[in-house]
Design a protein around this motif. Structure first.
Motif, PDB file in Angstrom:
ATOM      1  N   LYS A  85       0.962  -1.178  -0.089  1.00  0.00           N
ATOM      2  CA  LYS A  85      -0.070   0.037  -0.098  1.00  0.00           C
ATOM      3  C   LYS A  85       0.844   1.377  -0.020  1.00  0.00           C
ATOM      4  N   HIS A  86       1.961   1.255   0.847  1.00  0.00           N
ATOM      5  CA  HIS A  86       2.908   2.317   0.860  1.00  0.00           C
ATOM      6  C   HIS A  86       3.595   2.460  -0.554  1.00  0.00           C
ATOM      7  N   MET A  87       3.849   1.634  -1.073  1.00  0.00           N
ATOM      8  CA  MET A  87       4.406   1.714  -2.447  1.00  0.00           C
ATOM      9  C   MET A  87       3.367   2.273  -3.481  1.00  0.00           C
ATOM     10  N   GLU A  88       2.358   1.605  -3.443  1.00  0.00           N
ATOM     11  CA  GLU A  88       1.369   2.472  -4.250  1.00  0.00           C
ATOM     12  C   GLU A  88       0.858   3.820  -3.972  1.00  0.00           C
ATOM     13  N   MET A  89       1.029   4.319  -2.738  1.00  0.00           N
ATOM     14  CA  MET A  89       0.818   5.561  -2.514  1.00  0.00           C
ATOM     15  C   MET A  89       2.012   6.452  -2.825  1.00  0.00           C
ATOM     16  N   ALA A  90       3.101   5.945  -2.843  1.00  0.00           N
ATOM     17  CA  ALA A  90       4.300   6.718  -3.333  1.00  0.00           C
ATOM     18  C   ALA A  90       4.247   7.015  -4.659  1.00  0.00           C
ATOM     19  N   SER A  91       3.716   5.976  -5.378  1.00  0.00           N
ATOM     20  CA  SER A  91       3.765   6.068  -6.762  1.00  0.00           C
ATOM     21  C   SER A  91       2.626   7.123  -7.296  1.00  0.00           C
ATOM     22  N   GLU A  92       1.419   7.057  -6.590  1.00  0.00           N
ATOM     23  CA  GLU A  92       0.369   8.122  -6.732  1.00  0.00           C
ATOM     24  C   GLU A  92       1.048   9.517  -6.231  1.00  0.00           C
ATOM     25  N   ASP A  93       1.820   9.521  -5.265  1.00  0.00           N
ATOM     26  CA  ASP A  93       2.333  10.881  -4.833  1.00  0.00           C
ATOM     27  C   ASP A  93       3.330  11.610  -5.745  1.00  0.00           C
ATOM     28  N   ALA A  94       3.935  10.559  -6.492  1.00  0.00           N
ATOM     29  CA  ALA A  94       4.892  11.166  -7.611  1.00  0.00           C
ATOM     30  C   ALA A  94       4.033  11.496  -8.671  1.00  0.00           C
ATOM     31  N   ARG A  95       3.095  10.865  -8.839  1.00  0.00           N
ATOM     32  CA  ARG A  95       2.319  11.392 -10.218  1.00  0.00           C
ATOM     33  C   ARG A  95       1.457  12.513 -10.068  1.00  0.00           C
ATOM     34  N   ARG A  96       1.106  12.893  -8.714  1.00  0.00           N
ATOM     35  CA  ARG A  96       0.424  13.885  -8.035  1.00  0.00           C
ATOM     36  C   ARG A  96       1.337  15.156  -8.110  1.00  0.00           C
ATOM     37  N   ALA A  97       2.523  15.123  -7.788  1.00  0.00           N
ATOM     38  CA  ALA A  97       3.535  16.008  -7.417  1.00  0.00           C
ATOM     39  C   ALA A  97       3.810  16.557  -8.798  1.00  0.00           C
ATOM     40  N   LEU A  98       3.824  15.674  -9.853  1.00  0.00           N
ATOM     41  CA  LEU A  98       4.375  16.133 -11.297  1.00  0.00           C
ATOM     42  C   LEU A  98       3.145  16.974 -12.001  1.00  0.00           C
ATOM     43  N   SER A  99       2.046  16.319 -11.741  1.00  0.00           N
ATOM     44  CA  SER A  99       0.665  16.830 -12.361  1.00  0.00           C
ATOM     45  C   SER A  99       0.617  18.434 -11.530  1.00  0.00           C
ATOM     46  N   ASP A 100       0.690  18.404 -10.386  1.00  0.00           N
ATOM     47  CA  ASP A 100       0.335  19.521  -9.754  1.00  0.00           C
ATOM     48  C   ASP A 100       1.617  20.562  -9.901  1.00  0.00           C
ATOM     49  N   THR A 101       2.617  20.435 -10.345  1.00  0.00           N
ATOM     50  CA  THR A 101       3.850  21.055 -10.626  1.00  0.00           C
ATOM     51  C   THR A 101       3.517  21.807 -11.779  1.00  0.00           C
ATOM     52  N   GLN A 102       3.045  20.947 -12.994  1.00  0.00           N
ATOM     53  CA  GLN A 102       2.854  21.178 -14.309  1.00  0.00           C
ATOM     54  C   GLN A 102       1.697  22.290 -14.308  1.00  0.00           C
ATOM     55  N   ASP A 103       0.713  22.158 -13.574  1.00  0.00           N
ATOM     56  CA  ASP A 103      -0.565  22.679 -13.434  1.00  0.00           C
ATOM     57  C   ASP A 103      -0.006  24.065 -12.951  1.00  0.00           C
ATOM     58  N   ILE A 104       0.604  24.323 -11.638  1.00  0.00           N
ATOM     59  CA  ILE A 104       0.948  25.752 -11.053  1.00  0.00           C
ATOM     60  C   ILE A 104       2.082  26.363 -11.936  1.00  0.00           C
ATOM     61  N   LEU A 105       2.918  25.647 -12.683  1.00  0.00           N
ATOM     62  CA  LEU A 105       3.800  26.522 -13.639  1.00  0.00           C
ATOM     63  C   LEU A 105       3.040  26.971 -14.729  1.00  0.00           C
ATOM     64  N   ALA A 106       2.196  26.304 -15.235  1.00  0.00           N
ATOM     65  CA  ALA A 106       1.355  26.757 -16.273  1.00  0.00           C
ATOM     66  C   ALA A 106       0.562  28.044 -15.909  1.00  0.00           C
ATOM     67  N   ALA A 107       0.013  27.907 -14.784  1.00  0.00           N
ATOM     68  CA  ALA A 107      -0.729  29.108 -14.496  1.00  0.00           C
ATOM     69  C   ALA A 107      -0.087  30.179 -14.057  1.00  0.00           C
ATOM     70  N   GLY A 108       1.313  29.972 -13.373  1.00  0.00           N
ATOM     71  CA  GLY A 108       2.325  30.777 -13.248  1.00  0.00           C
ATOM     72  C   GLY A 108       2.697  31.552 -14.503  1.00  0.00           C
ATOM     73  N   ALA A 109       2.805  30.729 -15.564  1.00  0.00           N
ATOM     74  CA  ALA A 109       3.376  31.346 -16.835  1.00  0.00           C
ATOM     75  C   ALA A 109       2.209  32.124 -17.511  1.00  0.00           C
ATOM     76  N   ARG A 110       1.094  31.894 -17.392  1.00  0.00           N
ATOM     77  CA  ARG A 110       0.012  32.787 -18.124  1.00  0.00           C
ATOM     78  C   ARG A 110      -0.188  33.910 -17.009  1.00  0.00           C
ATOM     79  N   PHE A 111      -0.009  33.764 -15.684  1.00  0.00           N
ATOM     80  CA  PHE A 111      -0.055  34.956 -15.010  1.00  0.00           C
ATOM     81  C   PHE A 111       1.198  36.062 -15.329  1.00  0.00           C
ATOM     82  N   TRP A 112       2.352  35.690 -15.284  1.00  0.00           N
ATOM     83  CA  TRP A 112       3.606  36.440 -15.878  1.00  0.00           C
ATOM     84  C   TRP A 112       3.321  37.039 -17.336  1.00  0.00           C
ATOM     85  N   THR A 113       2.611  36.277 -18.258  1.00  0.00           N
ATOM     86  CA  THR A 113       2.508  36.481 -19.383  1.00  0.00           C
ATOM     87  C   THR A 113       1.351  37.880 -19.452  1.00  0.00           C
TER      88      THR A 113
END
Length: 125
Positions: A85-113
């Motif tokens: 279960k911990h390995m499954e959660m760690a995998s989900e965490d990695a996917r979520r971290a990547l997805s969240d980072t991409q979303d935040i960076l895209a929104a930040g880029a639009r803001f600065w634009t």
């Protein structure tokens, strides 16, 4: 006042109104982009807080099951299940971290634009 001066005054008034309208639109665009950026960050925080709560629930459940285990085999099975279960959660965490980072960076880029006077597509108005 001559007709030429009146036309010049009208052109200046029209240019001033256009300038003000452009400025107002840029401020509205920047405010919208900033709001989107902050929404993305808050959404990410909510997801991570939920994840922390799930981790705590898993730990409590594991501790309860471990204290009631009656054999070494049952204890080993609990550890194996908990590890999986911990390995499954760690995998989900990695996917979520990547997805969240991409979303935040895209929104930040639009803001600065928007602050730079663009329309969010990399092109000016």
């Amino acid at each position: 006042m001559t007709q030429q001066e009146e036309r010049q005054g009208e052109r200046m008034a029209a240019a001033s109104q256009a300038f003000l309208a452009e400025g107002r639109q840029r401020l509205e665009d920047a405010a919208g982009a900033q709001s989107e950026f902050l929404d993305r960050i808050q959404n990410s925080h909510r997801k991570w807080l939920d994840r922390i709560q799930n981790e705590a629930n898993l730990a409590v459940d594991f501790a309860n099951k471990l204290t009631s285990a009656r054999s070494l085999t049952e204890t080993a099975s609990l550890f194996q299940s908990w590890t999986a279960k911990h390995m499954e959660m760690a995998s989900e965490d990695a996917r979520r971290a990547l997805s969240d980072t991409q979303d935040i960076l895209a929104a930040g880029a639009r803001f600065w634009t928007q602050l730079g006077g663009g329309n969010g597509t990399g092109k000016g108005h």
